[in-house]
Design a protein around this motif. Structure first.
Motif, PDB file in Angstrom:
ATOM      1  N   ASP A  26       3.060  -1.359 -66.056  1.00 29.27           N
ATOM      2  CA  ASP A  26       4.097  -0.658 -66.820  1.00 29.27           C
ATOM      3  C   ASP A  26       5.293  -1.592 -66.971  1.00 29.27           C
ATOM      4  N   PHE A  27       5.144  -2.554 -67.865  1.00 28.61           N
ATOM      5  CA  PHE A  27       6.150  -3.597 -68.022  1.00 28.61           C
ATOM      6  C   PHE A  27       7.457  -3.053 -68.577  1.00 28.61           C
ATOM      7  N   GLN A  28       7.404  -1.985 -69.336  1.00 29.07           N
ATOM      8  CA  GLN A  28       8.643  -1.395 -69.849  1.00 29.07           C
ATOM      9  C   GLN A  28       9.433  -0.753 -68.710  1.00 29.07           C
ATOM     10  N   ALA A  29       8.766  -0.049 -67.814  1.00 31.47           N
ATOM     11  CA  ALA A  29       9.465   0.543 -66.671  1.00 31.47           C
ATOM     12  C   ALA A  29      10.072  -0.549 -65.796  1.00 31.47           C
ATOM     13  N   TYR A  30       9.339  -1.641 -65.606  1.00 25.57           N
ATOM     14  CA  TYR A  30       9.891  -2.782 -64.852  1.00 25.57           C
ATOM     15  C   TYR A  30      11.134  -3.307 -65.554  1.00 25.57           C
ATOM     16  N   ALA A  31      11.041  -3.540 -66.851  1.00 32.14           N
ATOM     17  CA  ALA A  31      12.179  -4.062 -67.613  1.00 32.14           C
ATOM     18  C   ALA A  31      13.357  -3.099 -67.584  1.00 32.14           C
ATOM     19  N   ASP A  32      13.081  -1.809 -67.566  1.00 30.76           N
ATOM     20  CA  ASP A  32      14.151  -0.807 -67.525  1.00 30.76           C
ATOM     21  C   ASP A  32      14.929  -0.840 -66.215  1.00 30.76           C
ATOM     22  N   SER A  33      14.417  -1.527 -65.202  1.00 26.23           N
ATOM     23  CA  SER A  33      15.145  -1.658 -63.944  1.00 26.23           C
ATOM     24  C   SER A  33      16.232  -2.728 -64.022  1.00 26.23           C
ATOM     25  N   PHE A  34      16.312  -3.418 -65.165  1.00 27.29           N
ATOM     26  CA  PHE A  34      17.349  -4.417 -65.409  1.00 27.29           C
ATOM     27  C   PHE A  34      18.495  -3.790 -66.207  1.00 27.29           C
ATOM     28  N   THR A  35      19.635  -4.446 -66.198  1.00 27.97           N
ATOM     29  CA  THR A  35      20.720  -4.045 -67.094  1.00 27.97           C
ATOM     30  C   THR A  35      20.304  -4.363 -68.524  1.00 27.97           C
TER      31      THR A  35
END
Length: 144
Positions: free
Chosen positions: A29-38
């Motif tokens: 779930d690369f989008q969820a991972y990316a969403d953990s960034f600012t």
């Protein structure tokens, strides 16, 4: 050795943040991972690759990286973070340094592929009360 100390509540919160983040990454779930960034976060993860910037850029980079590296080869990856050291920053953020080990398991094989071994340097900030990564730099031990 000098320690600045953080509360046990903050330490536990960061470990929970990392657990959810790594389970998203390992689950694809690369989008969820990316969403953990600012929104303007920066991610430097592999030698020779330019930094990925912004949530959309980070998700796209991870999708492409996994397509290039594992296309046609089913794998399960596990990212293990340990020895997490947290320090308060003067700007209110948190510096985090941890060790990471990546295991890659191929279906039907008993022994996982171990590596890379890395040092992960993060800057964590609060956005609307939640932890987010402003930046992550992953330095691979074999590149030192």
């Amino acid at each position: 050795m000098i320690t600045t100390g953080v509360s046990t509540d903050l330490y536990a919160e960061v470990l929970q943040f990392y657990a959810r983040q790594m389970q998203a990454l390992d689950g694809g779930d690369f989008q969820a991972y990316a969403d953990s960034f600012t929104d303007d976060g920066e991610f430097i993860h592999s030698p020779g690759l330019p930094p990925a910037r912004t949530r959309a850029g980070i998700a796209a980079e991870l999708t492409e990286f996994h397509r290039r590296r594992f296309s046609g080869t089913p794998v399960q990856r596990r990212h293990w973070f340990n020895h997490v050291v947290l320090d308060h920053r003067l700007d209110g953020g948190i510096d985090s340094t941890s060790y990471a080990l990546v295991l890659t398991v191929h279906p039907g094989e008993k022994q996982p592929e171990i590596g890379p071994s890395c040092v992960v340097r993060d800057v964590l900030v609060r956005v609307d009360g939640d932890l987010r990564l402003a930046s992550r730099r992953v330095d691979h031990d074999q590149e030192r």
